[in-house]
Design a protein around this motif. Structure first.
Motif, PDB file in Angstrom:
ATOM      1  N   THR A  94      63.903  30.479  37.525  1.00 12.70           N
ATOM      2  CA  THR A  94      62.885  31.206  38.290  1.00 12.70           C
ATOM      3  C   THR A  94      62.578  32.544  37.626  1.00 12.70           C
ATOM      4  O   THR A  94      61.420  32.959  37.550  1.00 12.70           O
ATOM      5  N   GLN A  95      63.609  33.226  37.141  1.00  5.81           N
ATOM      6  CA  GLN A  95      63.381  34.478  36.413  1.00  5.81           C
ATOM      7  C   GLN A  95      62.511  34.237  35.181  1.00  5.81           C
ATOM      8  O   GLN A  95      61.593  35.012  34.896  1.00  5.81           O
ATOM      9  N   ALA A  96      62.816  33.143  34.467  1.00 12.21           N
ATOM     10  CA  ALA A  96      62.035  32.823  33.265  1.00 12.21           C
ATOM     11  C   ALA A  96      60.586  32.536  33.624  1.00 12.21           C
ATOM     12  O   ALA A  96      59.655  32.980  32.945  1.00 12.21           O
ATOM     13  N   SER A  97      60.376  31.802  34.723  1.00  5.81           N
ATOM     14  CA  SER A  97      59.018  31.463  35.156  1.00  5.81           C
ATOM     15  C   SER A  97      58.234  32.717  35.540  1.00  5.81           C
ATOM     16  O   SER A  97      57.069  32.879  35.148  1.00  5.81           O
ATOM     17  N   LYS A  98      58.873  33.612  36.280  1.00  4.93           N
ATOM     18  CA  LYS A  98      58.199  34.853  36.691  1.00  4.93           C
ATOM     19  C   LYS A  98      57.908  35.743  35.476  1.00  4.93           C
ATOM     20  O   LYS A  98      56.884  36.421  35.432  1.00  4.93           O
ATOM     21  N   THR A  99      58.816  35.734  34.502  1.00  3.69           N
ATOM     22  CA  THR A  99      58.599  36.516  33.283  1.00  3.69           C
ATOM     23  C   THR A  99      57.403  35.989  32.505  1.00  3.69           C
ATOM     24  O   THR A  99      56.579  36.761  32.003  1.00  3.69           O
ATOM     25  N   VAL A 100      57.300  34.670  32.410  1.00  2.20           N
ATOM     26  CA  VAL A 100      56.163  34.052  31.712  1.00  2.20           C
ATOM     27  C   VAL A 100      54.856  34.428  32.401  1.00  2.20           C
ATOM     28  O   VAL A 100      53.866  34.799  31.746  1.00  2.20           O
ATOM     29  N   ASN A 101      54.837  34.362  33.733  1.00  3.52           N
ATOM     30  CA  ASN A 101      53.620  34.704  34.481  1.00  3.52           C
ATOM     31  C   ASN A 101      53.249  36.176  34.303  1.00  3.52           C
ATOM     32  O   ASN A 101      52.079  36.516  34.167  1.00  3.52           O
ATOM     33  N   TRP A 102      54.272  37.036  34.304  1.00  3.49           N
ATOM     34  CA  TRP A 102      53.990  38.470  34.117  1.00  3.49           C
ATOM     35  C   TRP A 102      53.448  38.734  32.719  1.00  3.49           C
ATOM     36  O   TRP A 102      52.530  39.533  32.541  1.00  3.49           O
ATOM     37  N   ASN A 103      54.029  38.079  31.724  1.00  3.40           N
ATOM     38  CA  ASN A 103      53.553  38.272  30.350  1.00  3.40           C
ATOM     39  C   ASN A 103      52.091  37.841  30.209  1.00  3.40           C
ATOM     40  O   ASN A 103      51.314  38.467  29.479  1.00  3.40           O
ATOM     41  N   ALA A 104      51.716  36.758  30.902  1.00  5.67           N
ATOM     42  CA  ALA A 104      50.323  36.311  30.880  1.00  5.67           C
ATOM     43  C   ALA A 104      49.424  37.371  31.519  1.00  5.67           C
ATOM     44  O   ALA A 104      48.319  37.662  31.023  1.00  5.67           O
ATOM     45  N   PHE A 105      49.897  37.978  32.608  1.00 11.21           N
ATOM     46  CA  PHE A 105      49.139  39.038  33.281  1.00 11.21           C
ATOM     47  C   PHE A 105      48.995  40.259  32.378  1.00 11.21           C
ATOM     48  O   PHE A 105      47.911  40.843  32.257  1.00 11.21           O
ATOM     49  N   MET A 106      50.077  40.644  31.694  1.00 11.47           N
ATOM     50  CA  MET A 106      50.031  41.803  30.815  1.00 11.47           C
ATOM     51  C   MET A 106      49.105  41.565  29.624  1.00 11.47           C
ATOM     52  O   MET A 106      48.403  42.475  29.174  1.00 11.47           O
ATOM     53  N   SER A 107      49.109  40.330  29.100  1.00  6.81           N
ATOM     54  CA  SER A 107      48.202  40.005  28.003  1.00  6.81           C
ATOM     55  C   SER A 107      46.751  40.144  28.458  1.00  6.81           C
ATOM     56  O   SER A 107      45.903  40.678  27.731  1.00  6.81           O
ATOM     57  N   TRP A 108      46.472  39.682  29.658  1.00  2.89           N
ATOM     58  CA  TRP A 108      45.128  39.798  30.242  1.00  2.89           C
ATOM     59  C   TRP A 108      44.758  41.272  30.420  1.00  2.89           C
ATOM     60  O   TRP A 108      43.630  41.685  30.139  1.00  2.89           O
ATOM     61  N   CYS A 109      45.719  42.089  30.871  1.00  8.12           N
ATOM     62  CA  CYS A 109      45.462  43.520  31.066  1.00  8.12           C
ATOM     63  C   CYS A 109      45.192  44.224  29.744  1.00  8.12           C
ATOM     64  O   CYS A 109      44.303  45.081  29.650  1.00  8.12           O
ATOM     65  N   ARG A 110      45.964  43.886  28.713  1.00 11.28           N
ATOM     66  CA  ARG A 110      45.766  44.530  27.419  1.00 11.28           C
ATOM     67  C   ARG A 110      44.378  44.259  26.860  1.00 11.28           C
ATOM     68  O   ARG A 110      43.769  45.130  26.249  1.00 11.28           O
ATOM     69  N   ASP A 111      43.856  43.045  27.070  1.00 13.51           N
ATOM     70  CA  ASP A 111      42.515  42.715  26.604  1.00 13.51           C
ATOM     71  C   ASP A 111      41.459  43.603  27.270  1.00 13.51           C
ATOM     72  O   ASP A 111      40.364  43.785  26.721  1.00 13.51           O
ATOM     73  N   ARG A 112      41.782  44.123  28.451  1.00 11.50           N
ATOM     74  CA  ARG A 112      40.841  44.967  29.194  1.00 11.50           C
ATOM     75  C   ARG A 112      41.272  46.442  29.202  1.00 11.50           C
ATOM     76  O   ARG A 112      40.748  47.232  29.970  1.00 11.50           O
ATOM     77  N   ARG A 113      42.261  46.762  28.364  1.00 12.88           N
ATOM     78  CA  ARG A 113      42.763  48.131  28.231  1.00 12.88           C
ATOM     79  C   ARG A 113      43.228  48.697  29.569  1.00 12.88           C
ATOM     80  O   ARG A 113      42.951  49.854  29.919  1.00 12.88           O
ATOM     81  N   ILE A 114      43.925  47.872  30.312  1.00 14.53           N
ATOM     82  CA  ILE A 114      44.498  48.286  31.592  1.00 14.53           C
ATOM     83  C   ILE A 114      45.988  48.524  31.389  1.00 14.53           C
ATOM     84  O   ILE A 114      46.717  47.620  30.979  1.00 14.53           O
ATOM     85  N   SER A 115      46.438  49.757  31.666  1.00 14.85           N
ATOM     86  CA  SER A 115      47.855  50.100  31.481  1.00 14.85           C
ATOM     87  C   SER A 115      48.529  50.541  32.769  1.00 14.85           C
ATOM     88  O   SER A 115      49.762  50.520  32.855  1.00 14.85           O
ATOM     89  N   TYR A 116      47.734  50.974  33.764  1.00 15.73           N
ATOM     90  CA  TYR A 116      48.296  51.527  34.984  1.00 15.73           C
ATOM     91  C   TYR A 116      47.824  50.731  36.203  1.00 15.73           C
ATOM     92  O   TYR A 116      46.703  50.199  36.216  1.00 15.73           O
ATOM     93  N   PRO A 117      48.635  50.669  37.258  1.00 19.43           N
ATOM     94  CA  PRO A 117      48.235  49.960  38.477  1.00 19.43           C
ATOM     95  C   PRO A 117      46.946  50.486  39.085  1.00 19.43           C
ATOM     96  O   PRO A 117      46.159  49.715  39.637  1.00 19.43           O
ATOM     97  N   HIS A 118      46.714  51.821  38.995  1.00 20.09           N
ATOM     98  CA  HIS A 118      45.521  52.382  39.635  1.00 20.09           C
ATOM     99  C   HIS A 118      44.228  51.976  38.919  1.00 20.09           C
ATOM    100  O   HIS A 118      43.135  52.199  39.445  1.00 20.09           O
ATOM    101  N   GLN A 119      44.353  51.400  37.724  1.00 22.52           N
ATOM    102  CA  GLN A 119      43.158  50.921  37.023  1.00 22.52           C
ATOM    103  C   GLN A 119      42.703  49.556  37.535  1.00 22.52           C
ATOM    104  O   GLN A 119      41.592  49.119  37.223  1.00 22.52           O
ATOM    105  N   LEU A 120      43.560  48.890  38.287  1.00 26.56           N
ATOM    106  CA  LEU A 120      43.226  47.570  38.826  1.00 26.56           C
ATOM    107  C   LEU A 120      42.416  47.719  40.108  1.00 26.56           C
ATOM    108  O   LEU A 120      42.691  48.586  40.933  1.00 26.56           O
ATOM    109  N   THR A 121      41.425  46.879  40.252  1.00 22.26           N
ATOM    110  CA  THR A 121      40.646  46.810  41.492  1.00 22.26           C
ATOM    111  C   THR A 121      40.812  45.418  42.070  1.00 22.26           C
ATOM    112  O   THR A 121      41.198  44.478  41.342  1.00 22.26           O
ATOM    113  N   PRO A 122      40.548  45.221  43.358  1.00 22.67           N
ATOM    114  CA  PRO A 122      40.632  43.864  43.926  1.00 22.67           C
ATOM    115  C   PRO A 122      39.765  42.870  43.161  1.00 22.67           C
ATOM    116  O   PRO A 122      40.155  41.710  42.977  1.00 22.67           O
TER     117      PRO A 122
END
Length: 373
Positions: A94-122
């Protein structure tokens, strides 16, 4: 003791202790009013020290209100979350699965130059959750995971909190999936014969996976993740004991018990001698948990080789059809479907709910002898 004064004066200079009766007091402004605060000491030096310390604490609070703590980067939010007890108590898979999902999210954020939570909108969060046409259940799972990470990781703001989960109730048409058809006995024979001479990657493991699924009714993830330590013994012989991954969260990791038939027992013993490590089917397990170059999980692609086999043979079904076949045979063999829940791991009464050791009394051989034309 000489009192020290600071150059900065947000709240004024340290108050001078005054003896009132038997103890020292200081004058403070609280809630817009000047009030006397007892220092609970008769010693003048101690009173002067306490007055300075109280003044310092109030000044620090004032500074914090003027200069707030810098927001945490998303990378630090994840690091903080992984140190929490809640994450540490999860299983390794489960830890591995959650890590994989987070890494996918971070890759998506990097493509949009998002580094901080406050940069995210709904709106941005929904864009990520809906990527690649994700189904509502996948949408909800990712939403729950990311919402939890940001909350537990100390994010200054959590845009995922503003997004509602989506309905996962399927319509009648949605449930009419040909991929959930039961296999006939002839279909199973044709699939195994085809695999025996094919060049599919991990051919021997695919053959073993099909046989295990046909004799247990386990879902693909549980077959691919099956470990040798799930094999246990009692006075009647060997049996499998595991918690189905799909229903683990709903049922509190309740276990299912599957008595091994001679054929399944021989297969597992053969695998134990042929492979090293903890997993019965290490190649399929590795394919199931792997990610693409962007860190996106590829679990949904894991059964594609099997779907291609079915397509080439003109068979309507998927790997899940082994599960449907097993349950259909159990019904034909007269097995109580609620008791069968102790084998197949369904989570509601209508889906055969009975998580207990009574499942060990079910003769799997009787189920497998039932024929589906």
């Amino acid at each position: 003791m000489k009192l020290l004064h600071f150059a900065s004066d947000f709240i004024g200079r340290p108050p001078r202790p005054m003896l009132r009766g038997k103890v020292y007091y200081i004058r403070q402004r609280i809630g817009g009013k000047d009030v006397w605060r007892s220092l609970h000491t008769r010693d003048k030096r101690e009173a002067e020290y306490l007055a300075v310390e109280i003044w310092r604490m109030r000044q620090t609070d004032q500074v914090k209100s003027i200069i707030p703590t810098p927001p945490r980067k998303l990378a630090l939010v994840w690091e903080t979350y992984t140190r929490t007890e809640r994450f540490q108590m999860l299983s390794e898979s489960t830890q591995a699965s959650k890590t994989v999902n987070w890494n996918a999210f971070m890759s998506w954020c990097r493509d949009r130059r998002i580094s901080y939570p406050h940069q995210l909108t709904p709106e941005l969060c929904i864009e990520f959750l809906e990527r690649n046409g994700a189904k509502n259940k996948t949408f909800n799972n990712a939403l729950g995971d990311l919402r939890l990470v940001l909350n537990e990781g100390g994010a200054d703001i959590n845009a995922f909190e503003q997004i509602a989960k989506r309905s996962t109730t399927r319509t009648t048409d949605d449930k009419k999936s040909q991929q959930f058809n039961a296999f006939s006995d002839r279909d199973v024979e044709r699939i195994l014969d085809y695999l025996a001479t094919s060049d599919v990657r991990h051919r021997e493991e695919w053959i073993a996976a099909c046989r295990i699924a046909s004799m247990t009714g386990l879902r693909y993830k549980d077959v691919a993740s099956l470990q040798f330590d799930s094999i246990q013994r009692d006075d009647r012989g060997a049996f499998l004991c595991l918690s189905p991954s799909k229903t683990a969260a709903k049922t509190g990791n309740r276990l299912v018990y599957i008595r091994l038939t001679p054929g399944l027992n021989d297969l597992l013993n053969e695998r134990r001698w042929r492979v090293a490590g903890d997993y019965v089917l290490p190649g399929l397990h590795e394919d199931y948990i792997r990610t693409d170059k962007n860190g996106k999980p590829m679990a949904s692609q894991a059964t594609k080789p099997f779907l291609k086999v079915c397509k080439r043979l003109g068979i309507d079904g998927s790997f899940h059809s082994f599960r449907v076949t097993f349950i259909t045979k159990a019904a034909k063999a007269g097995v109580d479907l609620e008791e069968l829940g102790g084998i197949v791991g369904h989570s509601t009464k209508t889906q055969t709910q009975a998580y207990n050791r009574a499942a060990l009394e079910i003769d799997i051989s009787d189920i497998l002898r039932a024929s589906i034309l």
